[in-house]
Design a protein around this motif. Structure first.
Motif, PDB file in Angstrom:
ATOM      1  N   SER A  43       3.908   4.696  10.238  1.00 24.92           N
ATOM      2  CA  SER A  43       4.766   3.575   9.850  1.00 24.92           C
ATOM      3  C   SER A  43       4.047   2.267  10.141  1.00 24.92           C
ATOM      4  O   SER A  43       3.197   2.197  11.031  1.00 24.92           O
ATOM      5  CB  SER A  43       6.095   3.610  10.614  1.00 24.92           C
ATOM      6  OG  SER A  43       6.770   4.831  10.405  1.00 24.92           O
ATOM      7  N   TYR A  44       4.414   1.235   9.392  1.00 24.70           N
ATOM      8  CA  TYR A  44       3.797  -0.074   9.610  1.00 24.70           C
ATOM      9  C   TYR A  44       4.825  -1.173   9.398  1.00 24.70           C
ATOM     10  O   TYR A  44       5.843  -0.981   8.719  1.00 24.70           O
ATOM     11  CB  TYR A  44       2.597  -0.284   8.683  1.00 24.70           C
ATOM     12  CG  TYR A  44       2.925  -0.319   7.206  1.00 24.70           C
ATOM     13  CD1 TYR A  44       3.181  -1.525   6.549  1.00 24.70           C
ATOM     14  CD2 TYR A  44       2.969   0.852   6.458  1.00 24.70           C
ATOM     15  CE1 TYR A  44       3.476  -1.556   5.194  1.00 24.70           C
ATOM     16  CE2 TYR A  44       3.262   0.831   5.098  1.00 24.70           C
ATOM     17  CZ  TYR A  44       3.513  -0.373   4.473  1.00 24.70           C
ATOM     18  OH  TYR A  44       3.810  -0.404   3.132  1.00 24.70           O
ATOM     19  N   ALA A  45       4.560  -2.316  10.014  1.00 29.53           N
ATOM     20  CA  ALA A  45       5.459  -3.467   9.901  1.00 29.53           C
ATOM     21  C   ALA A  45       4.635  -4.739   9.946  1.00 29.53           C
ATOM     22  O   ALA A  45       3.561  -4.781  10.557  1.00 29.53           O
ATOM     23  CB  ALA A  45       6.479  -3.465  11.034  1.00 29.53           C
ATOM     24  N   ARG A  46       5.146  -5.769   9.292  1.00 29.07           N
ATOM     25  CA  ARG A  46       4.549  -7.106   9.348  1.00 29.07           C
ATOM     26  C   ARG A  46       5.632  -8.061   9.839  1.00 29.07           C
ATOM     27  O   ARG A  46       6.684  -8.180   9.210  1.00 29.07           O
ATOM     28  CB  ARG A  46       4.036  -7.525   7.972  1.00 29.07           C
ATOM     29  CG  ARG A  46       3.296  -8.862   7.960  1.00 29.07           C
ATOM     30  CD  ARG A  46       2.822  -9.208   6.562  1.00 29.07           C
ATOM     31  NE  ARG A  46       1.853  -8.249   6.081  1.00 29.07           N
ATOM     32  CZ  ARG A  46       0.539  -8.345   6.282  1.00 29.07           C
ATOM     33  NH1 ARG A  46       0.052  -9.365   6.976  1.00 29.07           N
ATOM     34  NH2 ARG A  46      -0.280  -7.434   5.798  1.00 29.07           N
ATOM     35  N   VAL A  47       5.360  -8.741  10.956  1.00 29.24           N
ATOM     36  CA  VAL A  47       6.371  -9.568  11.614  1.00 29.24           C
ATOM     37  C   VAL A  47       5.832 -10.981  11.810  1.00 29.24           C
ATOM     38  O   VAL A  47       4.712 -11.148  12.316  1.00 29.24           O
ATOM     39  CB  VAL A  47       6.750  -8.971  12.991  1.00 29.24           C
ATOM     40  CG1 VAL A  47       7.795  -9.834  13.681  1.00 29.24           C
ATOM     41  CG2 VAL A  47       7.249  -7.538  12.835  1.00 29.24           C
TER      42      VAL A  47
END
Length: 254
Positions: free
Chosen positions: A62-66
């Motif tokens: 999984s990946y996220a950009r915050v």
């Protein structure tokens, strides 16, 4: 830039976070991949934590950009087993500086350029989030980039592809996307290792402005570790407009 959203399955936000399966990356990485998006406020933390467990308690990636200023969200993701692998920088300019002379090495890509463009992509990147993640093998990170640009030739991602020629061969490429507001986005750019230092990246960017609809704004994304890329964009008049943390999570069975 985020990965191509081909076949992405979107979900309704819960606690401020949305989770969507990234079917394109799932196919390339041969494991289930999810993208986490959104930001979390204090009253949404319990729901957001429960939402994250749906993907962190099972095998997969999984990946996220915050946004860097949204510390609450990045801390919640870190408590869920995510780790920062990259700090992304978005830059924009409305006008490139004047330059003496006119380059003639850039042109629109043709179908027969696909193999050369994919090979440049496969060999040119070291600072992408996939390459910076120590849990992703280099050969897989290279293949992600090669297939990413290949999606343009398959009609699956990108509105324009520019290539630069040098000494009779394709030496670099520039993949571009149209965005709302007459914005042209540099999705991916690379020059082969043996052809760097010749001004090809700048020439492709300048050619794109004239050949791709004369955009009002040119937007680019890069990594804080990629100082060469940052220097090029600053030279061309780009200025930073936003920053973000990129976080990855690897399921325990991978």
């Amino acid at each position: 830039m985020s990965s191509p959203s081909i076949g992405e399955q979107k979900t309704t936000p819960v606690g401020g976070l949305s989770i969507a399966e990234d079917s394109w990356l799932t196919g390339v990485m041969s494991r289930t991949v999810h993208r986490v998006s959104g930001t979390v406020e204090e009253d949404g933390e319990p729901q957001a934590q429960r939402t994250l467990r749906k993907i962190t308690d099972r095998p997969g990636f999984s990946y996220a950009r915050v946004p860097t200023h949204h510390v609450r969200t990045s801390r919640l993701l870190e408590r869920g087993g995510f780790h920062v692998v990259d700090t992304g920088i978005t830059l924009e300019t409305r006008q490139l500086p004047e330059r003496d002379g006119e380059g003639r090495r850039a042109r629109l890509a043709r179908t027969e350029d696909q193999a050369a463009v994919e090979e440049i992509a496969r060999r040119s990147f070291i600072y992408s989030r996939f390459h910076l993640d120590p849990d992703i093998p280099k050969h897989l990170a290279d293949e992600i980039k090669a297939q990413w640009v290949g999606n343009f030739f398959r009609g699956q991602r990108g509105d324009y592809m520019i290539v630069a020629e040098h000494a009779g061969h394709v030496a670099g490429f520039l993949q571009l996307l149209n965005a709302p507001g007459n914005v042209l986005v540099i999705d991916l750019i690379a020059v082969g290792k043996d052809d760097r230092g010749l001004g090809l990246a700048e020439e492709m960017i300048r050619y794109a402005v004239s050949a791709c609809g004369k955009p009002q704004t040119l937007r680019a994304g890069t990594q804080i570790a990629n100082t060469a890329s940052l220097s090029l964009y600053e030279k061309l008049g780009f200025r930073i407009v936003s920053t973000s943390y990129v976080l990855h999570h690897h399921g325990t069975a991978n």
